[in-house]
Design a protein around this motif. Structure first.
Motif, PDB file in Angstrom:
ATOM      1  N   GLU A 147       0.836  -1.203   0.000  1.00 27.46           N
ATOM      2  CA  GLU A 147       0.000   0.000   0.000  1.00 27.46           C
ATOM      3  C   GLU A 147       0.872   1.254   0.000  1.00 27.46           C
ATOM      4  N   LEU A 158       2.559   1.657  -3.475  1.00 29.63           N
ATOM      5  CA  LEU A 158       1.663   2.243  -4.474  1.00 29.63           C
ATOM      6  C   LEU A 158       1.562   3.752  -4.305  1.00 29.63           C
ATOM      7  N   TRP A 200       4.719   5.245  -5.855  1.00 27.99           N
ATOM      8  CA  TRP A 200       4.768   5.207  -7.310  1.00 27.99           C
ATOM      9  C   TRP A 200       3.706   6.086  -7.948  1.00 27.99           C
ATOM     10  N   GLU A 201       2.649   6.395  -7.206  1.00 27.66           N
ATOM     11  CA  GLU A 201       1.610   7.260  -7.760  1.00 27.66           C
ATOM     12  C   GLU A 201       2.044   8.721  -7.837  1.00 27.66           C
ATOM     13  N   LYS A 229      -0.626   6.917 -11.768  1.00 21.71           N
ATOM     14  CA  LYS A 229      -1.724   7.178 -10.838  1.00 21.71           C
ATOM     15  C   LYS A 229      -3.081   7.202 -11.539  1.00 21.71           C
ATOM     16  N   LYS A 247      -5.616   0.006 -10.646  1.00 20.59           N
ATOM     17  CA  LYS A 247      -4.887  -0.848  -9.717  1.00 20.59           C
ATOM     18  C   LYS A 247      -5.788  -1.348  -8.595  1.00 20.59           C
ATOM     19  N   GLU A 258       9.290  -3.036  -9.522  1.00 19.31           N
ATOM     20  CA  GLU A 258       8.224  -2.094  -9.860  1.00 19.31           C
ATOM     21  C   GLU A 258       8.665  -1.078 -10.908  1.00 19.31           C
ATOM     22  N   TYR A 264       6.010  -1.177 -13.715  1.00 18.50           N
ATOM     23  CA  TYR A 264       5.008  -0.115 -13.745  1.00 18.50           C
ATOM     24  C   TYR A 264       5.140   0.796 -14.959  1.00 18.50           C
TER      25      TYR A 264
END
Length: 161
Positions: free
Chosen positions: A51, A54, A57-58, A64, A69, A94, A98
């Protein structure tokens, strides 16, 4: 110089928003630096880690807003390994994964799939062969903590500890 006399109200508002975003980025970098130096062995809850990953990376607005996701936990997975090693492995994986996803891709992150101590990235769009090869090249960096399994629509990181 006083900014109030030099800027229009909308420019002043934009500068304030930019400063808030810079502060948020600085906070993220400080957390990343703390993680880099954290050799605590855990145990770490993989869902909580993912969590936070994420959220990090957003900061990339394409990821994002253009990638759908979901994190799904089949079973709780607790890992006992140095946090900096865990975060480093996830970051390597990632970064390759990603940024290779196409707009509109649905990414499902599954924790503990099939009862395994694993983290699975499942996509509705297949990855290109070049990306699969780049991911495969990471296998050596994941030792001794995890092994990597790849298919065009699935990347699985299975933890050994």
């Amino acid at each position: 110089m006083k900014k109030d006399t030099l800027l229009s109200p909308s420019a002043h508002s934009n500068i304030e928003k930019a400063m808030e975003l810079l502060q948020k980025l600085q906070n993220q970098l400080e957390v990343a630096l703390e993680d880099l130096n954290n050799t605590n062995q855990g145990p770490w809850n993989l869902r909580e880690i993912m969590e936070k990953e994420l959220l990090f990376w957003e900061a990339n607005l394409f990821f994002k807003h253009k990638i759908k996701k979901e994190i799904y936990e089949e079973r709780e997975v607790l890992l006992t390994l140095p946090l900096n090693e865990l975060k480093g492995m996830l970051c390597l994986l990632e970064e390759k994964l990603y940024f290779s996803l196409k707009e509109g891709t649905y990414l499902r992150i599954i924790i503990g799939e099939g009862g395994k101590r694993a983290l699975t990235f499942e996509m509705n769009e297949p990855l290109e062969e070049e990306i699969l090869q780049k991911l495969a090249n990471l296998s050596g960096y994941l030792q001794p903590y995890a092994s990597l399994s790849l298919s065009p629509t699935k990347v699985e990181l299975e933890f050994k500890s």
